[in-house]
Design an enzyme around this catalytic site. Structure first.
Site, PDB file in Angstrom:
ATOM      1  N   ARG A  14       0.836  -1.207   0.000  1.00 45.88           N
ATOM      2  CA  ARG A  14       0.000   0.000   0.000  1.00 45.88           C
ATOM      3  C   ARG A  14       0.875   1.263   0.000  1.00 45.88           C
ATOM      4  O   ARG A  14       0.948   1.987  -0.981  1.00 45.88           O
ATOM      5  CB  ARG A  14      -0.939  -0.019   1.226  1.00 45.88           C
ATOM      6  CG  ARG A  14      -2.052   1.016   1.172  1.00 45.88           C
ATOM      7  CD  ARG A  14      -1.650   2.402   1.607  1.00 45.88           C
ATOM      8  NE  ARG A  14      -1.089   2.438   2.954  1.00 45.88           N
ATOM      9  CZ  ARG A  14      -0.518   3.521   3.463  1.00 45.88           C
ATOM     10  NH1 ARG A  14      -0.428   4.642   2.764  1.00 45.88           N
ATOM     11  NH2 ARG A  14       0.011   3.490   4.674  1.00 45.88           N
ATOM     12  N   CYS A 239       4.527   9.204  -0.075  1.00 42.39           N
ATOM     13  CA  CYS A 239       3.102   9.560  -0.065  1.00 42.39           C
ATOM     14  C   CYS A 239       2.886  10.525  -1.217  1.00 42.39           C
ATOM     15  O   CYS A 239       3.615  11.502  -1.356  1.00 42.39           O
ATOM     16  CB  CYS A 239       2.723  10.212   1.263  1.00 42.39           C
ATOM     17  SG  CYS A 239       1.031  10.854   1.263  1.00 42.39           S
TER      18      CYS A 239
END
Ligand code: HMG
Ligand code: MG
Length: 298
Positions: A14, A239
């Site tokens: 993820r 991110c």
């Protein structure tokens, strides 16, 4: 089997793949998760049910989940930002739901299009739905040691969001140094404040390695009673809404340190190295793990 002294939460599929410029196929994502599970990683974040317009890399998470069947001893976790995401996650059979808030207002808006208070309010029906379905809830706090837009983040802001996540029903709160700007003294002081507020058994560490401090930061916090640490195979990560955030702490390097400290993890280091080598080759770049580089002789 004895319980591990430290549980490693693998976030590579993820937190790692969400930041890759080229999409990774569902086949390769499934293989990565299966490789990591076979290496003994008992908690794996397999993807996220966020808006595909915001993070196209995580489209297909439902397929990944359904193709990695549930089994005893494996928790397949997913990130969820709202009720839409929760419904999709439950439909696909996720074993754990993770919600994510930030300790910085600007990051909260950039990452989730809402203020900290709005995002926490969004989580109320998510938490209720997860509870009704009997699915455990984890909460993240981002920007715990600094924000890419605001710079310094007060420890009190981190503690406040952590307490709110626990009040919502999160059994665990993961402290995210989203951009990897923390150093051991600051990491320990911030973690100690959160531990004092919600208890060490609820705290997980989630440190990115932008400045090469992630392992030292974990080490500085371990004796506060921390037993859960997040990491990503091959140091994948970043991110999409935090420019300059490089990879997470590499799982291979974390396991090496924990083994060196005599702390059982239940993870087969050689098998994680192989999993990391495979995904690094698919991504066409060298591993971010020093342990893997040393062992593979590259
Ligand atoms: P928004 O645009 O305000 O959402 O985004 P909205 O509710 O207005 O909906 C807009 C459109 O998105 C609608 O579609 C919705 O159906 C759809 P349209 O009608 O226009 O066709 N939509 C969804 N589709 C699929 N799944 C969903 C979903 N929700 C709405 N769940 C939103 C708000 C929160 C959805 C958006 O900002 C978002 O998805 N953000 C996610 C960003 C993200 O994933 N960031 C990376 C993860 S966080 C991280 O990496 C940090 C962490 O690792 C810890 C650390 O290191 O600190 C966890
Ligand atoms: Mg992260």
């Amino acid at each position: 089997m004895t319980a591990p002294a430290v549980t490693v939460v693998e976030v590579g599929p993820r937190d790692g793949l969400q930041n890759e410029p080229a999409p990774v196929t569902v086949d390769d994502r499934v293989r990565l998760v299966e490789d990591l599970a076979a290496a003994g990683l008992a908690r794996i974040e397999v993807g996220s049910f966020v808006s595909p317009r915001w993070v196209p890399q995580m489209a297909g998470t439902a397929d990944v989940l359904t193709r990695v069947p549930p089994r005893p001893g494996l928790t397949r976790a997913v990130l969820v930002p709202n009720e839409t995401g929760l419904a999709a996650a439950l439909q696909a059979g996720a074993d754990e739901i993770a919600v994510f808030a930030a300790a910085s207002e600007t990051f909260s808006r950039k990452n989730t299009n809402g203020s900290i208070a709005e995002v926490l309010a969004r989580f109320e029906p998510v938490a209720a739905g997860a509870r009704a379905a009997g699915v455990p809830l984890r909460g993240y706090v981002s920007c715990v040691l600094g924000c890419p837009y605001e710079g310094a983040v007060p420890v009190a802001a981190v503690v406040h969001v952590a307490e709110r996540l626990v009040a919502l029903g999160c059994r665990e709160v993961s402290l995210g140094d989203t951009i990897g700007v923390g150093t051991p003294g600051a990491a320990r002081a911030m973690t100690a404040a959160v531990v004092a507020a919600i208890g060490a058994s609820r705290v997980a560490l989630h440190f990115h390695d932008t400045y090469g401090q992630a392992l030292a930061n974990v080490y500085a916090c371990l004796d506060l009673g921390i037993t859960v640490v997040d990491s990503a195979v091959a140091g994948l990560g970043g991110c999409p809404y935090a420019k300059g955030a490089s990879g997470n702490l590499a799982t291979e390097d974390l396991v090496t340190m924990l083994e060196g400290l005599g702390l059982e993890t239940g993870v087969d280091l050689d098998a994680v190295i192989r999993a990391g080598d495979r995904i690094s080759q698919i991504l066409g770049r060298p591993t971010g793990s020093k342990t893997a580089r040393a062992r593979l002789g590259r």
